[in-house]
Every structure is written in structure tokens, then in C-alpha cells.
Write an enzyme that holds these catalytic residues in place. Structure first.
Site, PDB file in Angstrom:
ATOM      1  CE1 TYR A 178      -6.510   3.775 -11.850  1.00 34.90           C
ATOM      2  CE2 TYR A 178      -7.858   2.369 -13.230  1.00 34.90           C
ATOM      3  CZ  TYR A 178      -6.778   2.540 -12.379  1.00 34.90           C
ATOM      4  OH  TYR A 178      -5.972   1.472 -12.059  1.00 34.90           O
ATOM      5  CG  ASN A 189       8.890  14.955  -7.547  1.00 33.57           C
ATOM      6  OD1 ASN A 189       8.620  15.987  -6.947  1.00 33.57           O
ATOM      7  ND2 ASN A 189       9.295  13.858  -6.928  1.00 33.57           N
ATOM      8  CG  HIS A 226      -0.582   4.155  -9.750  1.00 38.54           C
ATOM      9  ND1 HIS A 226      -1.198   2.987 -10.134  1.00 38.54           N
ATOM     10  CD2 HIS A 226       0.713   3.828  -9.514  1.00 38.54           C
ATOM     11  CE1 HIS A 226      -0.311   2.003 -10.131  1.00 38.54           C
ATOM     12  NE2 HIS A 226       0.851   2.491  -9.760  1.00 38.54           N
ATOM     13  CD  GLU A 272       9.646  21.762  -5.810  1.00 43.22           C
ATOM     14  OE1 GLU A 272       8.816  21.248  -6.579  1.00 43.22           O
ATOM     15  OE2 GLU A 272       9.933  22.968  -5.824  1.00 43.22           O
ATOM     16  CD  GLU A 291       5.656  22.590  -7.140  1.00 47.51           C
ATOM     17  OE1 GLU A 291       6.251  22.801  -8.207  1.00 47.51           O
ATOM     18  OE2 GLU A 291       5.350  21.452  -6.734  1.00 47.51           O
ATOM     19  CG  ASP A 329       7.804  19.831 -14.260  1.00 41.44           C
ATOM     20  OD1 ASP A 329       7.368  19.756 -13.101  1.00 41.44           O
ATOM     21  OD2 ASP A 329       8.954  20.212 -14.546  1.00 41.44           O
ATOM     22  CD1 TRP A 346      -6.676   0.388 -16.023  1.00 42.14           C
ATOM     23  CD2 TRP A 346      -5.388  -1.346 -16.552  1.00 42.14           C
ATOM     24  NE1 TRP A 346      -5.793   0.193 -14.990  1.00 42.14           N
ATOM     25  CE2 TRP A 346      -4.984  -0.869 -15.282  1.00 42.14           C
ATOM     26  CE3 TRP A 346      -4.709  -2.443 -17.078  1.00 42.14           C
ATOM     27  CZ2 TRP A 346      -3.950  -1.430 -14.543  1.00 42.14           C
ATOM     28  CZ3 TRP A 346      -3.677  -3.020 -16.339  1.00 42.14           C
ATOM     29  CH2 TRP A 346      -3.310  -2.510 -15.097  1.00 42.14           C
ATOM     30  CG  ASP A 382       3.092   0.001  -8.393  1.00 39.32           C
ATOM     31  OD1 ASP A 382       2.150  -0.814  -8.395  1.00 39.32           O
ATOM     32  OD2 ASP A 382       3.038   1.103  -8.971  1.00 39.32           O
ATOM     33  CB  CYS A 405      -3.524   0.621  -9.820  1.00 37.33           C
ATOM     34  SG  CYS A 405      -4.679   1.926  -9.345  1.00 37.33           S
TER      35      CYS A 405
END
Length: 742
Positions: A575, A455, A392, A509, A504, A457, A298, A415, A333
Site C-alpha cells: 500500500y 501537494n 497514509h 492555490e 486545483e 506533482d 512493511w 505523525d 501507518c
């Protein structure tokens, strides 16, 4: 006679051996080395006699049934490849899928007599074939003598028989050698090894007994058979697309995929299990361990390889790796995900590339991405270490999960981008998407990491001068904003966010997050009062090299006057969310009346950002500030993807198989400065192998035209895709659709 009175004295030990240490072997631990190379095979003897030879040696077997010829029925238009959906593979060998019957024709020296003649068709894989391990698979023509591969004669004509063979639905995936063995009173006589009779066995999503069975023909056509990919990038409110040639049917790609498993030292017997195959490949597609396929970079400096933004397909990468046996430079990626997709589809596993917008990189098991502000509300870039990727890309592959409780099969996240280690290697998955959605992150593999990617925060802290950190804001909806993949059967996008997370704020959730916390994923649960001033940023479409204006709106939802001491910061970012350089910093004080709004207009000149621009041309704006009357912190973030110029791709000529056609790429440098070290690449699935041209200099305002001739190999709708890449300008693409007639 020994001298009992002699005294033994110590001497100097011999010097340590020089040179490299010998290669470690399994001698003394196992009876035979682990069979872990499909490329190595054993030679079965042509004659296998019973007992010891007599005085005149072994008796001749010429009077018994002999094999004159074996027809593998491997033509692209013959029934085997048609029924097994393998006719598109550019290969001279028979390629079939497990759990489904195929046919071979055997010509004997005389008509076959079932009452007297006994024979078997033998399939072997690896260097140490054993029946108990499934690496030696005999197939018998009679019902009273069957193995776990089924077989029976479907047709007899003179001395030619047609035999139907059904590999077990859990057969090892790979390249097999094939023999025909005839039993005589004196021993076994079999055909000599003949490479033309080798065959490949793949996973079979069309058969219910296979672990990768996908009961949807539209999905199978897209996720197994489609070579044309669309990979999404940009940002969630400004989605960009790029075409990709997966090329899973191209010549040499299947062998390259088998070589990857050989290079990993993967035991042959593990190659029947899609879970193990996907997990091994996840590690081998990057070069962090075992000198895998691709080197991730990168940095922006790709002098010693190909820039990630330059690639247009997987074929060149995989063939280069299989030929050189060394990692290919460079990838990011979406390249890891695209090449991984080729690997999975080539072996018959349904797979797709997915893009997660605002993807968190969590390496400590929590669900927090921390942003540090100073006492006045300005971002502290020295202490802010976490970042959120603009997007991603990873993969999903479809399979059952017998190692998990019922209900967690189906799509699994995998991944290959090297981010964190899993069981000592840089890899991720397969992780059940259903488990991730429901917060069941205790199940293998790497579910907590993927759960955090969608997920987490974004947590803002205010740091005082004495180092005290105070929580000031939690944004629970920024990460995992949108998850996309290509729709089956067309070129539209498909939103699969609801497959990873509940809406949300819903009860579902909350329950999923609570489950994840029980399994060790910690998050910020503080209930902070909501600020009564909002900051709004517009969606902008800006061409690279243009000046533009950023309008920042401050909206007061209270019935009282508010004063916001604001900080407007603009940075050039990769990015991955990592900052390259700050080009804008302003500190306006905004007075906002009750139930009203005001705007701050910021003019941004291209000269301020162009000199530090990096690939993908992302500008990131963070607006933060403190409300003077309440001491509350307000923030807003926006990523602007600068629009790059496009390549013009044209296709002309008679669009028929084996008729010469012409593809033309046109480009005009729209800038006042020259572009140095320019590479243009072009290819098309089924019609054109990867090609490239180099231009040392394209002056400002100058144009170029590159014409390439090609001959389509098969009919169908496809695309010619091209890319232009140089240090000053990345991510320039173009494509032209074309339909080839028979």
C-alpha cells in the site's frame, strides 16, 4: 627527605576500565537532576518543625487541629468525575481536568475555626517539587492567601469541610500526590502519604483558558470522548473502512500514556504544553528512537510479533508496552495513528485520525515524485525509485499555537509513522493545518514535509539510451486526491481536503504554491503542451481469487488519426506504492480515429497475481505509451483493491449492564487452498477486553465458529469488532453494533 637527584621515568598507563560505562549524571552541572519521571515522587515529612529541638526534643502537636480523613469524592457517579467528563475512566483514582474546580471533603479532629486554624491542601508531582516550577501547588482556603491554584471552602458541617479547588489552566498534566498540612506555632503537621489520595490532572478542552480549548461540544464528544474509531483505507475511488477501539478509558491506559512520557525522559515541567507533549509522543510512538511503543514493518513477515492488520484496538498494545518496557511488534501507518489517537484523547487533547489518499513521501524538500519511462514510453522500474502511498494515516490535534503568528492555531498535523527525522528524531509535527493550506511552510514543525504529502506533482521523464532525461508529463492533481476523517457524532466520513489545500487551478492555490516555493519547496513549473489522446481506466470491484477483465479506453480528442504504441503493466504492490512483482505486461498498438475512442480488453487470471499477493491485496496498473504522430507521452494509473471475505459477528443475550452476553464470530474459507496460522481477535469498548484465538489450519471451504462470553460494564451504544489474519489472507474484519441498557 626527598632525593633531589632521582630521575622520574614514564611508566605504562593503566588499562582501560572494563564493563559498561557508568550512567551519566548531572552532578557538577545542576543542583538536582532533571525531574523527568512522573512515576517517581518525593515523600513529604509528616512533621516539619520550626527551629531546633529543645532539651526534651520537639514539643507535641496533639493539642492542635488534626486531620482524620480526606474524601476525594472520586466515585464515577459523584460530582467531580461527572462534571469533569472523566467518569468513563476505569480507575480507582480521582481524575480531573485543569482549569476547572473540583471538591474534596476533609474531616478534622474538631470543628474548623478560620480565625485560629490555618491549613493548606498540597499537590505535588515528580521527585523534586518546587513552587516556582509548578510541581508543588499549595491551595489555601482563604481569599487573602491564594496561589496560582484557587481554593475556597464551600460547605462546613461540624468538623467536616468541603473545599473547592481549581487547578491552573496551564497546570502540568500527570499524576499528583495530595497532602493536607496544618500550620501550628511549632511547625507543620501534614497527612501521611496515601496512594488512594493521588489524582490525575488532564488537559481540558471544555475550559477557554486551556490551550486545547475546543469550542464545539459535538467535536469534543467525538474527538475526546468517543472510543469507537473508523479508519479509512483502500483508494480514493474505492474507500474501505475498518473499526478501531481507541480504549482511552480502559484500565491502565492512562498510566501507560504517562509512562511513555517518562520513557522519553520528558521534563515534568514541559508536560503542561500540548505542543511539547504532542511532539515528544510523535517520536515515542515509534521505536526508531528511545525504544518507543511500536515497531514499524512493511515486510510481510510478522513471525516475531502481531501483523499490523491483526490489531483491533490500542489497549493491548499500550498495556503490553507499559508492562514489558519494550517495543511492541508490529505496526503500519494506521496502527501508529490509532494508538497516537488513544494517547492524545486519554490525556484530554482533542484529536482525530485522518487519511490522505495518494500520499507522497518527500525526503528532499521538493514537490516532485519522479517516474522514469524509456524512449518508447514504457515505465523503467529499475530507475523509478519514488513511490506514492495509496493512502497514509496521520493525526490532527487541536491546540493554540502561541509560538506562531495569530491565526495558525486550531488543528495541527502530527505523525508517528517513522518516515524522516526531525531535529534528529523520527517524528513529524505539530504542523499547523492552516499554515500548510496557505503555503506558510516556514513555521514549525515539519510543515514542508506535510505540504509535500498533499501537494506533490507526479513528474514523468523519458530517458534516452545515452542517459538524457526529458520531461514529458506533469500530473498536478494525483497526490492528495482526498483527505478524510470520521464525522463527529455518526459513522459517516468527512472530507477535509479543503482544509489542507485550495481547489486545483484556483488563484488561491497558485498563491499558496508560490509561497511554499519561496520557503524552499521546489516544484516543476514547466508548461508542457497537453497530449490530445487520453487514457481512461474504470473503477473495478474484484474479489480476491477471481479472474477479471480490465478495459482500457484510448480517447482521441483531435481531428486527426492517432496511433498509440501502448504499454500495459500490472504489478502487485504494497500500500506504500512499492512494487512487489509484475504479473502483467502487454504492448498493444492502438489506432484511434479522429474524435473517437477504442478499447483494449485485458483478461487477468487470478493465478497470475495470487502467488505474489501481499497484505491489503493491491494491484496497480500503469498504462503508458507514445503517440506515433506527435511523439507525445500519455499515461494513466489505477489501483485496484481486491475485496477480501468478511467475518460475521453476532451478539446475543440480555443487553444490560452486568448481564452476561455472548459474541460469536463466524468465518468460511472461500478459497480452494488452506489457510495456515490464523489468528482471530475480538474486543469491544466498555464491554469486552481484547481476546484472541489461534487456528493452525482452516481447509479450503471449511467454516469456524468462535463464541466468547462477556459482561458489559457500562451502558451506551458500542460495537464488538473482530479481525482475522494469516500470512495468506490479511485485512479481514467484521463488527456488530450493540446498545447496552442500564
Amino acid at each position: 627527605m626527598s632525593d633531589q637527584s632521582a630521575i622520574v621515568t614514564p611508566s605504562t598507563p593503566p588499562p582501560a576500565p572494563t564493563g559498561p560505562p557508568p550512567k551519566m549524571t548531572t552532578r557538577g552541572r545542576t543542583a538536582a537532576p532533571t525531574d523527568s519521571a512522573n512515576s517517581k515522587s518525593s515523600d513529604f515529612p509528616e512533621y516539619e518543625y520550626f527551629g531546633l529541638p529543645g532539651p526534651r526534643g520537639y514539643p507535641p502537636m496533639t493539642e492542635f487541629l488534626d486531620i482524620w480523613d480526606v474524601d476525594m469524592m472520586k466515585g464515577p457517579d459523584q460530582s467531580n468525575k461527572m462534571q469533569h467528563h472523566t467518569r468513563l475512566y476505569h480507575s480507582d483514582y480521582l481524575i480531573v481536568r485543569r482549569g476547572q474546580e473540583f471538591e474534596v471533603k476533609i474531616t478534622f479532629s474538631r470543628p474548623y475555626n478560620p480565625a485560629e486554624d490555618k491549613f493548606a491542601v498540597e499537590f505535588v508531582i515528580g521527585s523534586s517539587p518546587q513552587y516556582s516550577k509548578g510541581t508543588y501547588c499549595p491551595v489555601y482556603p482563604t481569599k487573602d492567601h491564594q496561589s496560582y491554584w484557587g481554593g475556597h471552602i464551600t460547605h462546613t458541617s461540624d468538623n467536616i469541610i468541603t473545599m473547592s479547588i481549581t487547578p491552573a489552566a496551564n497546570s502540568i498534566v500527570g499524576k499528583y500526590s495530595m497532602y493536607v498540612a496544618v500550620l501550628t506555632p511549632f511547625g507543620i503537621r501534614r497527612t501521611r502519604k496515601d496512594r488512594s489520595r493521588d489524582l490525575y490532572i488532564l488537559f481540558n478542552p471544555w475550559v477557554a483558558d486551556d490551550a486545547v480549548f475546543l469550542n464545539d461540544e459535538t467535536e469534543r464528544q467525538e474527538c475526546v470522548m468517543n472510543e469507537l474509531g473508523i479508519i479509512y483505507h483502500g483508494s480514493y475511488d474505492d474507500i474501505a473502512e475498518r473499526d478501531w477501539n481507541y480504549g482511552q478509558f480502559n484500565y491502565g491506559v492512562l498510566d501507560a500514556c504517562l509512562f511513555i512520557m517518562d520513557k522519553a525522559g520528558m521534563p515534568i515541567t514541559n508536560r503542561r504544553d500540548p505542543i511539547k507533549v504532542a511532539r515528544v509522543a510523535s517520536a515515542m510512538l515509534n521505536s526508531q528512537d528511545e525504544n518507543g511503543v511500536l515497531v514499524g514493518s512493511w515486510s510481510g513477515d510478522y513471525t516475531y510479533g502481531v501483523a499490523p492488520t491483526s490489531w483491533t484496538g490500542s489497549t493491548e498494545i499500550l498495556l503490553t508496552y507499559a508492562t514489558s518496557k519494550m517495543p511492541v511488534r508490529f505496526a503500519q501507518c494506521w496502527v501508529f495513528a490509532a494508538v497516537f489517537n488513544t494517547f492524545l484523547r486519554c490525556l484530554g487533547m482533542p484529536s482525530r485520525v485522518v487519511t490522505n489518499y495518494f500520499s507522497a513521501h518527500d525526503n528532499d524538500g521538493n514537490l516532485k515524485t519522479d517516474i522514469i519511462l524509456d524512449e518508447n514510453g514504457s515505465i523503467d522500474r529499475t530507475r523509478t525509485k519514488d513511490s506514492v502511498w495509496n493512502y497514509h494515516c496521520w493525526n490532527e490535534c487541536y491546540m493554540t499555537r502561541p509560538d506562531l503568528p495569530p491565526g495558525f492555531g486550531g488543528w495541527q498535523a502530527v505523525d508517528a509513522t517513522p518516515q524522516e527525522t526531525s531535529d534528529g528524531l523520527y517524528r513529524c509535527g505539530p504542523a499547523s493545518v492552516k499554515a500548510i493550506k496557505n503555503g506558510e511552510v516556514c513555521y514549525p514543525f515539519d510543515a514542508p514535509f506535510v505540504f509535500a504529502e498533499v501537494n506533490s506533482d507526479v513528474v514523468f521523464y523519458s530517458r534516452s539510451r545515452d542517459g538524457t532525461m526529458v520531461l514529458v508529463k506533469v500530473n498536478t492533481s494525483h497526490v492528495g486526491r482526498k483527505i478524510l476523517t470520521k464525522s463527529p457524532g455518526d459513522t459517516s466520513r468527512r472530507d477535509i481536503t479543503d482544509q489542507y489545500k485550495f481547489t486545483e487551478g484556483t488563484t488561491e492555490e497558485r498563491i499558496a504554491l508560490e509561497k511554499a516555493e519561496k520557503f524552499g519547496c521546489t516544484r516543476e513549473n514547466s508548461d508542457l503542451p497537453q497530449a490530445d489522446v487520453d487514457i481512461l481506466l474504470p473503477t473495478l470491484e474484484v474479489r480476491m481469487g477471481d479472474d477479471f477483465e480490465l478495459s482500457v479506453s484510448f480517447v482521441n480528442r483531435s481531428n486527426q488519426h492517432r496511433t498509440v504504441e501502448a504499454y500495459i503493466s500490472g504489478t502487485v504492490i504494497y500500500y506504500t506504492g512499492v512494487t512487489r512483482e509484475e504479473f502483467l505486461f502487454e504492448t498493444p498498438t492502438m489506432a484511434v480515429g479522429p474524435q473517437s475512442s477504442v478499447q483494449e480488453l485485458v483478461t487477468i487470471e487470478s493465478k497470475s497475481y495470487m502467488k505474489s499477493l501481499v497484505e491489503q491485496a493491491n494491484l496497480h496498473f500503469i498504462i503508458s505509451g507514445k503517440i506515433k504522430e506527435t511523439d507525445q507521452i500519455v499515461t494513466a494509473m489505477k489501483t485496484v483493491n481486491l475485496r477480501t471475505p468478511k467475518l460475521i459477528v453476532k451478539v446475543s443475550g440480555t443487553a444490560k449492564v452486568n448481564e452476561e452476553m455472548m459474541a460469536t464470530v463466524e468465518f468460511t474459507n472461500p478459497f480452494s487452498f488452506s489457510l495456515d496460522g490464523v489468528y482471530i481477535r475480538m474486543e469491544g469498548p466498555g464491554i469486552m477486553a481484547p481476546k484472541h484465538k489461534y487456528y493452525s489450519l482452516i481447509p479450503g471451504g471449511a467454516s469456524l465458529t468462535w463464541t466468547e462470553y462477556f459482561t458489559p460494564l457500562r451502558e451506551g451504544t458500542t460495537r464488538v469488532m473482530a479481525s482475522l489474519d494469516c500470512p495468506a489472507l490479511r485485512y479481514v474484519n467484521g463488527q456488530a453494533p450493540v446498545t447496552i441498557e442500564p
